[in-house]
Design a protein around this motif. Structure first.
Motif, PDB file in Angstrom:
ATOM      1  N   UNK A 173      38.470  42.171  42.141  1.00 33.01           N
ATOM      2  CA  UNK A 173      38.501  43.607  41.877  1.00 33.01           C
ATOM      3  C   UNK A 173      39.297  43.809  40.589  1.00 33.01           C
ATOM      4  N   UNK A 174      38.652  44.346  39.548  1.00 31.07           N
ATOM      5  CA  UNK A 174      39.319  44.481  38.252  1.00 31.07           C
ATOM      6  C   UNK A 174      40.558  45.350  38.321  1.00 31.07           C
ATOM      7  N   UNK A 175      40.505  46.385  39.115  1.00 29.99           N
ATOM      8  CA  UNK A 175      41.680  47.257  39.228  1.00 29.99           C
ATOM      9  C   UNK A 175      42.837  46.512  39.888  1.00 29.99           C
ATOM     10  N   UNK A 176      42.510  45.582  40.801  1.00 27.44           N
ATOM     11  CA  UNK A 176      43.549  44.749  41.406  1.00 27.44           C
ATOM     12  C   UNK A 176      44.043  43.700  40.415  1.00 27.44           C
ATOM     13  N   UNK A 177      43.115  43.061  39.708  1.00 29.09           N
ATOM     14  CA  UNK A 177      43.465  42.025  38.733  1.00 29.09           C
ATOM     15  C   UNK A 177      44.375  42.568  37.639  1.00 29.09           C
ATOM     16  N   UNK A 178      44.053  43.742  37.125  1.00 29.18           N
ATOM     17  CA  UNK A 178      44.829  44.335  36.034  1.00 29.18           C
ATOM     18  C   UNK A 178      45.839  45.356  36.525  1.00 29.18           C
ATOM     19  N   UNK A 179      45.791  45.643  37.828  1.00 30.47           N
ATOM     20  CA  UNK A 179      46.701  46.615  38.448  1.00 30.47           C
ATOM     21  C   UNK A 179      46.687  47.932  37.680  1.00 30.47           C
TER      22      UNK A 179
END
Length: 426
Positions: A173-179
């Motif tokens: 999940x990109x939002x998780x990866x990049x927070x």
């Protein structure tokens, strides 16, 4: 002193084998310790710190090669330190080398017991004993055996790593990866406490003399070192992005509170993965990473202690070396098990001394000694020779490596006095 080097008529050993030995030594500590240690600074900051540390640690290993080139084969870290920096510095350096090697072996032995306990139900202490007595025999046998097993383990890790990370990447999940839900600038404050773990993740220096003996040529050994650290960096990058893309930053609280133990990380990862098969593949990879580093670190400590205690290469001599290499960390693992990150943290300060500070001092002393020797020579024409091996960059490189090592020690002292922010998962 000058070494008499035999003519290289036989085909040199494979660079892939040497690179795999270096990569295997690095990857175990990095794979197991980096996710929890880098959770505070998160993805971008963690990767930048890894690249910087890889450059420093590769350079410092090559500095050791530069110093070793003027000594006979089978000369160890201890031999050259004693000759160039004196008995007192050598004694202290030897303590630091053994401490780091011992604490890493201790961490791998403890972690192997926890993993075997989780999957086979064997008591952790008994599992650790089985692990040591079965796999340390490969180190007792020979460097060539570890080379061959390292290649097999690396292939196995590549396969399981590929399947595992491909599966994880499908769930990233990109939002998780990049927070993306939080401001990233506040994460930068945690980068300092991450550096000691990155240093340990690239700690292979106790095996530099072994690698040089194996290739009988410094430039080939350098290529193996560079290949190994590049493999390790690539592996760390893919691994961290896979973990951080699946396991939210706030989920690292329980992992950190348990000392960053690998079994806790695997359990947390299972909770966010839908497929049990994927979880088993990742667990298999983690087990192989522990074994590969156990063998690589064990080989380096084995050769170091053989030289230190002047044990011969007979079966009896190798058994003595085996005992002083593996029995002490096994005993401490059985008596005083604690968190993986704590073990790596203790090792970092000692590693900074012999992986950064001492190599820089050795290279400087060696260069000064050679400069004095050259000035004393007469001006008679000498036959043209191959340019001696030397790390480029001059004094700036030596200063940079030295400062990095000192900085790691300062960071650990500040952490002990709670003067630096430490991420606890909140």
């Amino acid at each position: 002193m000058d070494s008499t080097k035999p003519a290289m008529t036989a085909k040199p050993p494979s660079l892939i084998g040497g690179a795999c030995i270096i990569a295997c030594i690095c990857v175990g500590a990095g794979m197991l310790g980096l996710p929890a240690a880098g959770a505070g600074v998160w993805t971008i900051g963690a990767l930048m710190a890894l690249v910087f540390t890889m450059f420093i640690m590769t350079t410092s290993g090559c500095l050791l090669l530069e110093v070793l080139k003027d000594y006979p084969y089978r000369s160890s870290f201890s031999s050259i330190t004693k000759d160039l920096l004196g008995k007192e510095v050598n004694f202290f350096n030897n303590l630091m080398i053994y401490f780091v090697g011992g604490i890493l072996l201790y961490a791998y032995i403890t972690s192997s017991g926890l993993i075997l306990n989780e999957y086979f139900g064997i008591a952790p202490q008994l599992a650790s004993i089985f692990f040591v007595f079965i796999f340390s025999g490969l180190v007792w046998h020979s460097t060539k055996m570890v080379d061959r097993i390292s290649i097999v383990l690396m292939l196995f890790m590549i396969i399981t790593f590929s399947f595992g990370t491909v599966g994880l990447w499908f769930n990233v999940n990109l939002s998780t990866l990049l927070d993306t839900a939080h401001l990233k600038f506040e994460y930068a404050q945690y980068v300092w406490v991450f550096f000691p773990i990155t240093l340990t993740a690239f700690g292979y220096h106790h095996s530099v003399s072994t690698l040089r003996d194996y290739y009988r040529e410094e430039r080939l050994a350098q290529k193996a070192i560079m290949g190994g650290t590049i493999i390790a960096l690539f592996t760390y990058t893919v691994w961290l992005m896979s973990i951080y893309g699946n396991l939210p930053r706030v989920n690292f609280g329980p992992i950190i509170s348990e000392g960053g133990n690998i079994d806790t990380l695997l359990i947390s990862l299972k909770s966010v993965l839908a497929e049990e098969r994927l979880s088993n593949v990742i667990s298999a990879f983690s087990a192989a990473a522990i074994l590969s580093s156990f063998l690589g670190v064990g080989l380096g400590v084995f050769d170091f202690l053989a030289d230190l205690f002047q044990f011969d290469t007979t079966s009896k001599g190798r058994t003595k070396t085996w005992a002083v290499t593996f029995i002490p960390p096994l005993i401490f693992s059985l008596l005083f098990p604690f968190g993986f990150l704590a073990a790596i943290g203790y090792a970092a300060s000692a590693a900074a001394i012999w992986a950064c500070i001492v190599p820089a001092l050795l290279a400087r002393k060696s260069r000064l000694k050679k400069a004095i020797s050259n000035n004393q020579e007469d001006n008679e024409e000498q036959p043209q020779q191959v340019k001696p091996y030397q790390v480029p960059g001059g004094e700036l490189v030596l200063i940079g490596v030295f400062i990095y090592g000192v900085g790691i020690i300062v960071i650990n002292v500040l952490v002990m006095f709670e003067a630096l922010p430490v991420f606890d998962g909140v």
